[in-house]
Scaffold this motif. Sequence first.
Motif, PDB file in Angstrom:
ATOM      1  N   GLY A 132      40.999  30.396  40.547  1.00 30.55           N
ATOM      2  CA  GLY A 132      40.613  31.437  39.600  1.00 30.55           C
ATOM      3  C   GLY A 132      39.994  32.641  40.287  1.00 30.55           C
ATOM      4  N   GLN A 133      39.205  32.386  41.311  1.00 30.29           N
ATOM      5  CA  GLN A 133      38.604  33.486  42.063  1.00 30.29           C
ATOM      6  C   GLN A 133      39.676  34.304  42.786  1.00 30.29           C
ATOM      7  OE1 GLN A 133      35.879  31.265  44.503  1.00 30.29           O
ATOM      8  NE2 GLN A 133      34.719  30.571  42.727  1.00 30.29           N
ATOM      9  N   ASP A 134      40.686  33.611  43.318  1.00 27.97           N
ATOM     10  CA  ASP A 134      41.804  34.318  43.965  1.00 27.97           C
ATOM     11  C   ASP A 134      42.555  35.193  42.965  1.00 27.97           C
ATOM     12  OD1 ASP A 134      41.266  33.162  46.419  1.00 27.97           O
ATOM     13  OD2 ASP A 134      42.890  31.683  46.315  1.00 27.97           O
ATOM     14  N   ILE A 135      42.804  34.653  41.765  1.00 31.27           N
ATOM     15  CA  ILE A 135      43.519  35.417  40.741  1.00 31.27           C
ATOM     16  C   ILE A 135      42.730  36.669  40.358  1.00 31.27           C
ATOM     17  CG2 ILE A 135      44.117  35.404  38.297  1.00 31.27           C
ATOM     18  CD1 ILE A 135      46.334  34.210  39.727  1.00 31.27           C
ATOM     19  N   GLN A 136      41.431  36.503  40.142  1.00 32.06           N
ATOM     20  CA  GLN A 136      40.612  37.658  39.771  1.00 32.06           C
ATOM     21  C   GLN A 136      40.643  38.724  40.862  1.00 32.06           C
ATOM     22  OE1 GLN A 136      36.799  37.375  37.534  1.00 32.06           O
ATOM     23  NE2 GLN A 136      35.874  38.203  39.407  1.00 32.06           N
ATOM     24  N   ALA A 137      40.520  38.287  42.127  1.00 31.11           N
ATOM     25  CA  ALA A 137      40.554  39.251  43.229  1.00 31.11           C
ATOM     26  C   ALA A 137      41.905  39.954  43.296  1.00 31.11           C
ATOM     27  CB  ALA A 137      40.254  38.537  44.546  1.00 31.11           C
ATOM     28  N   ALA A 138      42.983  39.203  43.041  1.00 35.15           N
ATOM     29  CA  ALA A 138      44.326  39.796  43.082  1.00 35.15           C
ATOM     30  C   ALA A 138      44.508  40.815  41.959  1.00 35.15           C
ATOM     31  CB  ALA A 138      45.385  38.702  42.986  1.00 35.15           C
ATOM     32  N   ILE A 139      43.950  40.530  40.791  1.00 30.14           N
ATOM     33  CA  ILE A 139      44.035  41.471  39.665  1.00 30.14           C
ATOM     34  C   ILE A 139      43.297  42.763  40.006  1.00 30.14           C
ATOM     35  CG2 ILE A 139      43.299  41.861  37.274  1.00 30.14           C
ATOM     36  CD1 ILE A 139      43.672  38.773  36.891  1.00 30.14           C
ATOM     37  N   GLU A 140      42.110  42.622  40.570  1.00 30.46           N
ATOM     38  CA  GLU A 140      41.323  43.806  40.916  1.00 30.46           C
ATOM     39  C   GLU A 140      42.010  44.634  41.998  1.00 30.46           C
ATOM     40  OE1 GLU A 140      36.763  42.600  39.914  1.00 30.46           O
ATOM     41  OE2 GLU A 140      37.670  41.565  41.614  1.00 30.46           O
ATOM     42  N   GLN A 141      42.627  43.972  42.971  1.00 32.29           N
ATOM     43  CA  GLN A 141      43.361  44.686  44.007  1.00 32.29           C
ATOM     44  C   GLN A 141      44.571  45.395  43.413  1.00 32.29           C
ATOM     45  OE1 GLN A 141      42.640  45.252  47.223  1.00 32.29           O
ATOM     46  NE2 GLN A 141      44.516  46.476  47.393  1.00 32.29           N
ATOM     47  N   SER A 142      45.270  44.719  42.500  1.00 35.93           N
ATOM     48  CA  SER A 142      46.443  45.315  41.878  1.00 35.93           C
ATOM     49  C   SER A 142      46.060  46.517  41.021  1.00 35.93           C
ATOM     50  CB  SER A 142      47.165  44.270  41.021  1.00 35.93           C
ATOM     51  OG  SER A 142      48.332  44.797  40.456  1.00 35.93           O
ATOM     52  N   ALA A 143      44.885  46.452  40.391  1.00 34.63           N
ATOM     53  CA  ALA A 143      44.425  47.593  39.590  1.00 34.63           C
ATOM     54  C   ALA A 143      44.296  48.834  40.453  1.00 34.63           C
ATOM     55  CB  ALA A 143      43.089  47.256  38.930  1.00 34.63           C
ATOM     56  N   THR A 144      43.774  48.656  41.667  1.00 31.71           N
ATOM     57  CA  THR A 144      43.636  49.773  42.602  1.00 31.71           C
ATOM     58  C   THR A 144      44.999  50.330  43.003  1.00 31.71           C
ATOM     59  OG1 THR A 144      41.580  48.840  43.481  1.00 31.71           O
ATOM     60  CG2 THR A 144      42.725  50.452  44.862  1.00 31.71           C
ATOM     61  N   GLU A 145      45.959  49.436  43.193  1.00 25.14           N
ATOM     62  CA  GLU A 145      47.278  49.845  43.672  1.00 25.14           C
ATOM     63  C   GLU A 145      48.178  50.382  42.553  1.00 25.14           C
ATOM     64  OE1 GLU A 145      47.409  46.416  47.204  1.00 25.14           O
ATOM     65  OE2 GLU A 145      48.661  46.221  45.418  1.00 25.14           O
ATOM     66  N   ASN A 146      47.940  49.942  41.314  1.00 26.51           N
ATOM     67  CA  ASN A 146      48.876  50.262  40.228  1.00 26.51           C
ATOM     68  C   ASN A 146      48.284  51.106  39.103  1.00 26.51           C
ATOM     69  OD1 ASN A 146      51.513  48.642  40.816  1.00 26.51           O
ATOM     70  ND2 ASN A 146      49.844  47.213  41.288  1.00 26.51           N
ATOM     71  N   GLY A 147      47.047  51.510  39.253  1.00 22.59           N
ATOM     72  CA  GLY A 147      46.504  52.496  38.333  1.00 22.59           C
ATOM     73  C   GLY A 147      46.084  52.008  36.969  1.00 22.59           C
ATOM     74  N   PHE A 148      45.823  50.703  36.790  1.00 20.05           N
ATOM     75  CA  PHE A 148      45.259  50.240  35.533  1.00 20.05           C
ATOM     76  C   PHE A 148      43.776  49.904  35.734  1.00 20.05           C
ATOM     77  CE2 PHE A 148      47.290  46.420  37.394  1.00 20.05           C
ATOM     78  CZ  PHE A 148      46.252  45.513  37.379  1.00 20.05           C
ATOM     79  N   THR A 149      43.070  49.655  34.656  1.00 22.94           N
ATOM     80  CA  THR A 149      41.634  49.405  34.714  1.00 22.94           C
ATOM     81  C   THR A 149      41.317  47.996  34.235  1.00 22.94           C
ATOM     82  OG1 THR A 149      41.160  51.739  34.274  1.00 22.94           O
ATOM     83  CG2 THR A 149      39.374  50.166  33.886  1.00 22.94           C
ATOM     84  N   VAL A 150      40.486  47.282  34.998  1.00 23.77           N
ATOM     85  CA  VAL A 150      39.983  45.980  34.562  1.00 23.77           C
ATOM     86  C   VAL A 150      38.735  46.252  33.717  1.00 23.77           C
ATOM     87  CG1 VAL A 150      39.116  43.724  35.263  1.00 23.77           C
ATOM     88  CG2 VAL A 150      40.892  44.854  36.633  1.00 23.77           C
ATOM     89  N   VAL A 151      38.876  46.136  32.401  1.00 18.44           N
ATOM     90  CA  VAL A 151      37.787  46.528  31.500  1.00 18.44           C
ATOM     91  C   VAL A 151      36.717  45.451  31.373  1.00 18.44           C
ATOM     92  CG1 VAL A 151      39.168  48.165  30.201  1.00 18.44           C
ATOM     93  CG2 VAL A 151      39.153  45.753  29.510  1.00 18.44           C
TER      94      VAL A 151
END
Length: 418
Positions: free
Chosen positions: A189-208
Amino acid sequence: MTLFHRRHVLKLAGAAAAGFAVPAIAQARPALKIASVETLSGPGSTVNRLWSLGLKYCIDKLNADGGWNGQKIVYAEYDTEGTTGGASQKTQAAIADGAHIIAHGGSSNIGGQITEDVRKWNLRNPTAKVLFFGLGIEALELTGAKCHFHFFRFATNADIRIRALVAGMKAENALGQKVFSINQNYSWGQDIQAAIEQSATENGFTVVDKVLHDVNKIQDFSPYVARIAASRADTVFTGNWGNDLSLLLKAVQAAGLKVKFATTFLDLPGALSSAGSAALGYFHAELWNPQAFGAFGQELWTDYKAKMGTVPSTSEAKSILCLLFLQQALKSIPEVSKIDVDEIAKALEKTSYKAPTGDVTIRPADHQIAWPIVVSKVEQGPKFPYDGTDMGFVPVKVIAGSEALNPVQASCKLQRPA
């Protein structure tokens, strides 16, 4: 593409047992021995047993096709009882019984224990080494700080899953700008969260908003659903599995919340039926999808149901696909008087397997498999309905293995044998 060759018809062998059966007649060439070290009793065993069922089914098929090295492949099962201590004991028992390959799919925590036990054994016993195949264990550290030459991951990881989900959802204009992350509070789960946050930086969405919750302890997910609603997220990303996914989706359905989900384990038994019609439009990323696999997928779906009494789950399918890749690698090794797992490992590194969805290879630098990832969308009335519902996973995009693959982690210091 057919599932298995049928040039040879031999009696099916490899019945599951606690320990390997000794052939009644001495054989000139040794048989390859594969051990499933899995949680076969206690909490989680219903789901985790699926990995072993897939292995058993495929080994019977491979033996009907002639086995390997002039012998039938021998198969045995060992029950970890869901603990790392049990996994360590049963790994040692499998090795003592002569296993050449140990396989595990159910838990990154248990897989982490097995891979360390195998690494230490091989250092102490260089003439009796074993391989470890990770069928479904996806924690990044297994091909990072814990990587070693005798471990092969035949599964995805968090980075691969999120890369594929984002690419697929963007192609469908379905991602949106606001994302909520909810995951179990352990390595996966920690890996998934980190991957989502990294993808947000790369793809321009926001983790609200983001949540890491206790594993398999939450009985009421309604407070988390209220947080999702309050966040006004367009999409919820979750790597949850088992009860933590089923109960989350039941709470979403009960609240009548209309939000897209991006998932990694929605195709496992119990998840889709828990979500009900609320799951329509949800997205999923996985290397197995029967529709994307065409005639191969139809054959496996039909044959498995005929022989096992149920359609193959993703876990069973991934066990089967792992062994088909192994079969391809073994074709490059001539018949031997002594099985050398280093040679099998080197053959795996060089193998290219043509799956219906695209080319499959193993990356030598960290032994991460590069398998095409199918991004699918839950729809009603599919060709392959899941989980006793009238819903299933319809492919929307296939991401090439090389495209979805994450970079080799700097923490992986894989040392090759001399």
